[in-house]
Design a protein around this motif. Sequence first.
Motif, short mmCIF file in Angstrom:
data_model
loop_
_atom_site.label_atom_id
_atom_site.label_comp_id
_atom_site.label_asym_id
_atom_site.label_seq_id
_atom_site.Cartn_x
_atom_site.Cartn_y
_atom_site.Cartn_z
N HIS A 1 0.82 -1.22 0.00
CA HIS A 1 0.00 0.00 0.00
C HIS A 1 0.85 1.27 0.00
N ILE A 2 2.18 1.16 -0.06
CA ILE A 2 3.05 2.35 -0.01
C ILE A 2 2.87 3.18 -1.28
N ASN A 3 2.70 4.49 -1.13
CA ASN A 3 2.63 5.42 -2.26
C ASN A 3 4.05 5.93 -2.51
N TRP A 4 4.71 5.38 -3.52
CA TRP A 4 6.13 5.67 -3.74
C TRP A 4 6.35 7.08 -4.29
N LYS A 5 5.35 7.68 -4.95
CA LYS A 5 5.50 9.06 -5.43
C LYS A 5 5.66 10.02 -4.26
N ILE A 6 4.84 9.83 -3.25
CA ILE A 6 4.96 10.67 -2.04
C ILE A 6 6.28 10.40 -1.34
N PHE A 7 6.67 9.13 -1.29
CA PHE A 7 7.92 8.75 -0.64
C PHE A 7 9.11 9.48 -1.26
N PHE A 8 9.20 9.52 -2.60
CA PHE A 8 10.37 10.11 -3.26
C PHE A 8 10.37 11.63 -3.21
N TRP A 9 9.23 12.25 -2.92
CA TRP A 9 9.21 13.70 -2.70
C TRP A 9 9.52 14.03 -1.24
N PHE A 10 9.09 13.18 -0.33
CA PHE A 10 9.16 13.47 1.11
C PHE A 10 10.57 13.24 1.67
N VAL A 11 11.13 12.06 1.45
CA VAL A 11 12.33 11.63 2.15
C VAL A 11 13.58 12.48 1.86
N PRO A 12 13.89 12.85 0.60
CA PRO A 12 15.13 13.62 0.36
C PRO A 12 15.19 14.95 1.11
N PHE A 13 14.05 15.57 1.37
CA PHE A 13 14.04 16.85 2.07
C PHE A 13 13.94 16.70 3.58
N SER A 14 13.46 15.55 4.03
CA SER A 14 13.31 15.34 5.47
C SER A 14 14.64 14.96 6.13
N ILE A 15 15.53 14.31 5.37
CA ILE A 15 16.80 13.83 5.96
C ILE A 15 17.68 14.98 6.44
N PRO A 16 17.97 16.02 5.62
CA PRO A 16 18.79 17.12 6.15
C PRO A 16 18.11 17.85 7.30
N ALA A 17 16.78 17.93 7.27
CA ALA A 17 16.05 18.62 8.34
C ALA A 17 16.15 17.87 9.66
N VAL A 18 16.10 16.53 9.61
CA VAL A 18 16.19 15.77 10.85
C VAL A 18 17.60 15.88 11.44
N LEU A 19 18.60 16.03 10.58
CA LEU A 19 19.97 16.24 11.07
C LEU A 19 20.07 17.56 11.84
N ILE A 20 19.46 18.60 11.28
CA ILE A 20 19.46 19.91 11.94
C ILE A 20 18.71 19.84 13.27
N GLY A 21 17.50 19.26 13.23
CA GLY A 21 16.68 19.18 14.43
C GLY A 21 17.33 18.38 15.54
N ALA A 22 17.91 17.23 15.20
CA ALA A 22 18.55 16.38 16.22
C ALA A 22 19.77 17.06 16.81
N TYR A 23 20.49 17.84 16.00
CA TYR A 23 21.65 18.56 16.52
C TYR A 23 21.22 19.68 17.47
N LEU A 24 20.14 20.38 17.12
CA LEU A 24 19.68 21.52 17.93
C LEU A 24 19.06 21.10 19.25
N ILE A 25 18.79 19.81 19.43
CA ILE A 25 18.17 19.37 20.67
C ILE A 25 19.06 19.68 21.88
N LYS A 26 20.39 19.82 21.64
CA LYS A 26 21.29 20.15 22.74
C LYS A 26 21.14 21.61 23.16
N TYR A 27 20.54 22.43 22.30
CA TYR A 27 20.46 23.86 22.58
C TYR A 27 19.02 24.37 22.71
N ILE A 28 18.03 23.56 22.32
CA ILE A 28 16.63 23.98 22.37
C ILE A 28 15.88 23.09 23.36
N ASN A 29 15.09 23.71 24.21
CA ASN A 29 14.26 22.96 25.14
C ASN A 29 13.10 22.32 24.36
#
Length: 340
Positions: free
Chosen positions: A65-93
């Motif tokens: 049931h996976i919609n691969w069109k949504i997957f290929f739009w979503f994942v490439p942009f989410s990966i750099p953002a999760v890197l930023i968010g996880a790094y900022l957890i040390k500085y953001i409450n």
Amino acid sequence: MIVEVVLLFFGTIFAFWLSAICGGGASLILIPILNLLLPASVVPFSLTVGTFTSSVSRIAVFKKHINWKIFFWFVPFSIPAVLIGAYLIKYINPNYLQLIVAFFLIANIPQLFKKVKDNETGEKIPPKYTLAIIGFLAGFVSGITGAIGLLFNRFYLKFGLEKEGIVATRAANEVFLHLIKLVIYISLGLYSNLALWLGLAIAIATIISSYTVKYILPYLSENLFRKIGYGAMVVAGITLLIGTSDKIIQQDKLGVTIAKKESIISWRSTDLVIEFAFDDGLEIEKPIHPEELPNHLKTKYDSLKNHYDVIHLEKVFTFRNEPSYEFYCYKDNQLTKFEI
């Protein structure tokens, strides 16, 4: 602690059943529970151990049931953002971001009262580039809080996915995010032995939930699925708002004191005074340090401090006027006030 782990285990099974029925939200349900057992900084690690396992098991169950069109739009942009968010957890409450997430979820209340036809066919499908924006925001929020769940579920509904498609596509989109977050949290030391054990308890419970929920989904209509999803968003938002607000009040010593003419809002080590008088109007007074004075007032402060034991400074804000300053000067417990 054994009792808490057992309760968390069975609570997780129920939460992820509800998550599958609603299209997400188990993590947001578990955050208030984990906040009671763990420091806020390691809650994302514990959640991610469980949600990673949940995503893998749901992909195994619902992979067709996976919609691969949504997957290929979503994942490439989410990966750099999760890197930023996880790094900022040390500085953001994380509690403050959880508070924003709570208000966003509660804002779905109007969706509960829409007519059936509006929910089923009335919405225009957004352009595909919005998936890139959603992916980036989802990655960033997930990196800091450890959960996204219901927060972006509304967008999956707008793209016309059916219930199995939402469960499967969300799992595929998020499995890479969870894996990256685990690596980052461990490298930054944002974990503990207790957080690991609680995460493993969640992980085992999610596997049981994923393989049993497939017998529940076929009995739900698409419209009921959507209604339950929006209802879960609102409930999760209210729960998160109450739990997070209480934690912010305790950690940052947030308080409000109301007197006859003024209200004092305290946050951490700062007091913000709101004063109202019919002749002067509304005033907001903020305590400041001598270094924050304008240069021409620093000279006055230097001259006064030689004549008084203690001097307290306040910056006063009034509507449509330039800020003014008040000097509270104490000598032998006697107060002399200067308004400049």
